[in-house]
Write a protein that holds these residues in place. Sequence first.
Motif, short mmCIF file in Angstrom:
data_model
loop_
_atom_site.label_atom_id
_atom_site.label_comp_id
_atom_site.label_asym_id
_atom_site.label_seq_id
_atom_site.Cartn_x
_atom_site.Cartn_y
_atom_site.Cartn_z
N LEU A 247 25.86 24.75 -6.78
CA LEU A 247 25.86 26.16 -7.15
C LEU A 247 24.44 26.65 -7.47
CD1 LEU A 247 29.14 26.45 -9.23
CD2 LEU A 247 28.60 27.62 -7.09
N TRP A 248 23.63 25.78 -8.09
CA TRP A 248 22.22 26.14 -8.33
C TRP A 248 21.51 26.37 -7.00
CZ3 TRP A 248 19.32 27.03 -12.72
CH2 TRP A 248 17.94 27.05 -12.58
N SER A 249 21.76 25.47 -6.04
CA SER A 249 21.13 25.61 -4.72
C SER A 249 21.67 26.82 -3.98
CB SER A 249 21.37 24.35 -3.89
OG SER A 249 20.74 23.25 -4.49
N VAL A 250 22.97 27.07 -4.12
CA VAL A 250 23.56 28.27 -3.51
C VAL A 250 22.92 29.52 -4.11
CG1 VAL A 250 25.67 29.66 -3.33
CG2 VAL A 250 25.74 27.21 -2.86
N MET A 251 22.67 29.48 -5.42
CA MET A 251 22.00 30.60 -6.07
C MET A 251 20.61 30.82 -5.47
SD MET A 251 20.70 30.98 -10.02
CE MET A 251 19.36 29.80 -9.68
N LEU A 252 19.83 29.73 -5.32
CA LEU A 252 18.49 29.85 -4.76
C LEU A 252 18.55 30.31 -3.30
CD1 LEU A 252 16.76 26.66 -6.23
CD2 LEU A 252 16.68 29.01 -7.10
N ALA A 253 19.54 29.78 -2.55
CA ALA A 253 19.70 30.20 -1.16
C ALA A 253 20.08 31.67 -1.08
CB ALA A 253 20.76 29.34 -0.48
N SER A 254 20.92 32.11 -2.02
CA SER A 254 21.31 33.53 -2.03
C SER A 254 20.10 34.41 -2.36
CB SER A 254 22.43 33.77 -3.03
OG SER A 254 21.98 33.71 -4.36
N PHE A 255 19.21 33.92 -3.23
CA PHE A 255 17.99 34.66 -3.52
C PHE A 255 17.16 34.84 -2.24
CE2 PHE A 255 17.68 33.23 -8.26
CZ PHE A 255 18.71 34.10 -8.57
N THR A 256 17.08 33.74 -1.44
CA THR A 256 16.34 33.82 -0.18
C THR A 256 17.01 34.81 0.77
OG1 THR A 256 15.60 31.52 -0.39
CG2 THR A 256 15.53 32.48 1.81
N GLY A 257 18.35 34.75 0.84
CA GLY A 257 19.08 35.68 1.69
C GLY A 257 18.91 37.13 1.26
N ILE A 258 18.98 37.36 -0.05
CA ILE A 258 18.79 38.71 -0.59
C ILE A 258 17.38 39.22 -0.24
CG2 ILE A 258 18.52 40.05 -2.73
CD1 ILE A 258 20.73 38.18 -3.91
N ALA A 259 16.38 38.36 -0.47
CA ALA A 259 14.99 38.76 -0.22
C ALA A 259 14.72 38.99 1.27
CB ALA A 259 14.04 37.71 -0.77
N SER A 260 15.44 38.25 2.15
CA SER A 260 15.23 38.41 3.60
C SER A 260 15.65 39.80 4.08
CB SER A 260 15.99 37.33 4.38
OG SER A 260 17.38 37.60 4.42
N ASN A 261 16.53 40.45 3.34
CA ASN A 261 16.98 41.79 3.68
C ASN A 261 16.13 42.89 3.05
OD1 ASN A 261 19.26 41.57 5.47
ND2 ASN A 261 20.36 40.58 3.80
N LEU A 262 15.15 42.49 2.25
CA LEU A 262 14.25 43.46 1.62
C LEU A 262 12.97 43.58 2.44
CD1 LEU A 262 14.80 42.33 -2.10
CD2 LEU A 262 15.84 44.30 -0.93
N ALA A 263 11.95 44.17 1.89
CA ALA A 263 10.70 44.37 2.63
C ALA A 263 10.07 43.04 3.04
CB ALA A 263 9.72 45.15 1.75
N GLU A 264 9.32 43.06 4.14
CA GLU A 264 8.65 41.85 4.60
C GLU A 264 7.77 41.27 3.50
OE1 GLU A 264 5.07 40.82 7.70
OE2 GLU A 264 6.69 42.09 8.45
N ALA A 403 22.53 39.67 -8.95
CA ALA A 403 21.36 39.89 -8.08
C ALA A 403 21.72 40.70 -6.84
CB ALA A 403 20.76 38.54 -7.68
N LYS A 404 22.87 40.38 -6.23
CA LYS A 404 23.29 41.11 -5.03
C LYS A 404 23.63 42.57 -5.36
CE LYS A 404 24.88 37.37 -2.06
NZ LYS A 404 25.96 36.85 -1.22
N THR A 405 24.18 42.79 -6.54
CA THR A 405 24.53 44.15 -6.94
C THR A 405 23.30 44.99 -7.23
OG1 THR A 405 26.61 43.33 -7.90
CG2 THR A 405 25.87 45.52 -8.59
N LEU A 406 22.31 44.38 -7.88
CA LEU A 406 21.12 45.13 -8.30
C LEU A 406 20.06 45.29 -7.21
CD1 LEU A 406 20.59 43.62 -11.88
CD2 LEU A 406 21.51 45.88 -11.31
N ALA A 407 20.03 44.37 -6.23
CA ALA A 407 18.97 44.37 -5.22
C ALA A 407 18.82 45.69 -4.47
CB ALA A 407 19.17 43.22 -4.24
N PRO A 408 19.92 46.34 -4.05
CA PRO A 408 19.75 47.63 -3.35
C PRO A 408 19.12 48.71 -4.21
CG PRO A 408 21.95 46.72 -2.97
CD PRO A 408 21.34 45.92 -4.07
N HIS A 409 19.16 48.54 -5.52
CA HIS A 409 18.67 49.57 -6.44
C HIS A 409 17.26 49.28 -6.96
CE1 HIS A 409 22.76 51.13 -6.42
NE2 HIS A 409 23.19 49.91 -6.72
N ILE A 410 16.97 48.01 -7.27
CA ILE A 410 15.66 47.68 -7.86
C ILE A 410 14.88 46.66 -7.04
CG2 ILE A 410 16.40 48.29 -10.19
CD1 ILE A 410 16.72 45.33 -10.81
#
Length: 444
Positions: A247-264, A403-410
């Motif tokens: 779950l810790w690794s899934v969290m870190l992977a999700s951070f990478t996935g979230i960031a990949s959808n943000l600015a370069e 993190a997924k909820t807040l990313a589109p906003h901040i």
Amino acid sequence: MKINKSKIINLLLHSSWALTIASGLSYFFGFVRDKIFAHQFGLSRTLDIYNAAFVIPDLMLIAIMSAALSAAFLPIFSKKYDEDKAQGFAYAQQMMSWGIVIILAVGIIVAITIPYFAHLMVPGFDAPDLKKYILLTRIMLLSPLLFAISNVYGRILLSLKEFLWYGIAPALYNVGIITGVLLLVPRIGITGLVIGNIIGILLHLFVRLIIVKRKKYNFKHKFDLRLTPEIKETLKLTAPKIVQYILWSVMLASFTGIASNLAEGSIAAYNYARNFQSLPVSMLGIAIALSMYTSLSHDAGRGNFKKFKQDFKRDRLRALIYTTLAAIALAILSKFVITLLLGGGKFDEAAINLLTTTLQIYCIAIPLESMLHIYHRGFYSLRNTIIPATIHAFAMIGIIISAKTLAPHIGIYAIPASFASGLAIHVTVLAVIFPKLMRRRENV
């Protein structure tokens, strides 16, 4: 005044300060590495791909080997080694053998199947970037195998209180990465980054092997796949920890996935901020926790719970004070430090400002993450992995959702904000439960 050489040697080689010194050396080379990366690549997609290629190999290492080494190895090895050195080393040989076989099998499966699920790991990458990501990940699949062997040596060194030699390995790992980026990238491009990483892991392994093989320890390698009572107990203690680590690794992977959808460059910004934030956690929080873990494991194995409680309370207070002061200092100096260490080349003022704010939010998590390591080691010393794993699972799920909820906003700031708030709840629950478990074990 007469200098006590034995005390100086003990301080430099066998105390928590040895871990702090070694960790500081590792972070020095880590910052040299990051400075080179920042100057050559800035916050670019190239660096995004490189950082993303670590996710699957790290998940393999954590789920297959790190969970067992963290939760079960030290208490079991310490008890067996105190009874009979040969029995302790036999257990280490079995752990290494099982780890090699399982990681090899999983690595082959991942290497074959990764083209079918890579787009799920980095949904923001286009086809050319995805192709590079798959290539680098396949090369990086060597890393969990080599790290697994090195980390067994490392846990042996921890139990023997060879703290300096345990801690210096990550510094050599960073030296290998620097070699790759300076010598190999100009010749073979981005592939040189991961080859340098493999060189670093070999150095990481070699320095630990030298100490474990010294004559006074006489550790011998033997391939041993017996399902002994110690391995069965390891599996029992590890199962909850595997869930926790996954779950810790899934969290870190999700951070990478979230960031990949943000600015370069968002993945790179997140990783840089995490590297800075983890410095005081590693140098102070984890160093104290690992040193404490060795003492607590021996205390619990001998039934000396009076000393157990004294050691835990003393080291918990030390870690809290040191890491809180470090967090405040880093938050205040963040822009100066980032400009000094990373500024220049393609790392412009906009990149510095983005990373500064991200890091300042991350600083809130420094004492919290340190307390997490302290409490987890306390639970593991009592051979209890179910309670921290269960609490950890709920905390990680909450952090990911936040993190997924807040990313589109901040934007990228959602990651450190969610991480810090989740850890605050996590540590509070652990702090309430641990004294009750300690009293129960003391009265058995």
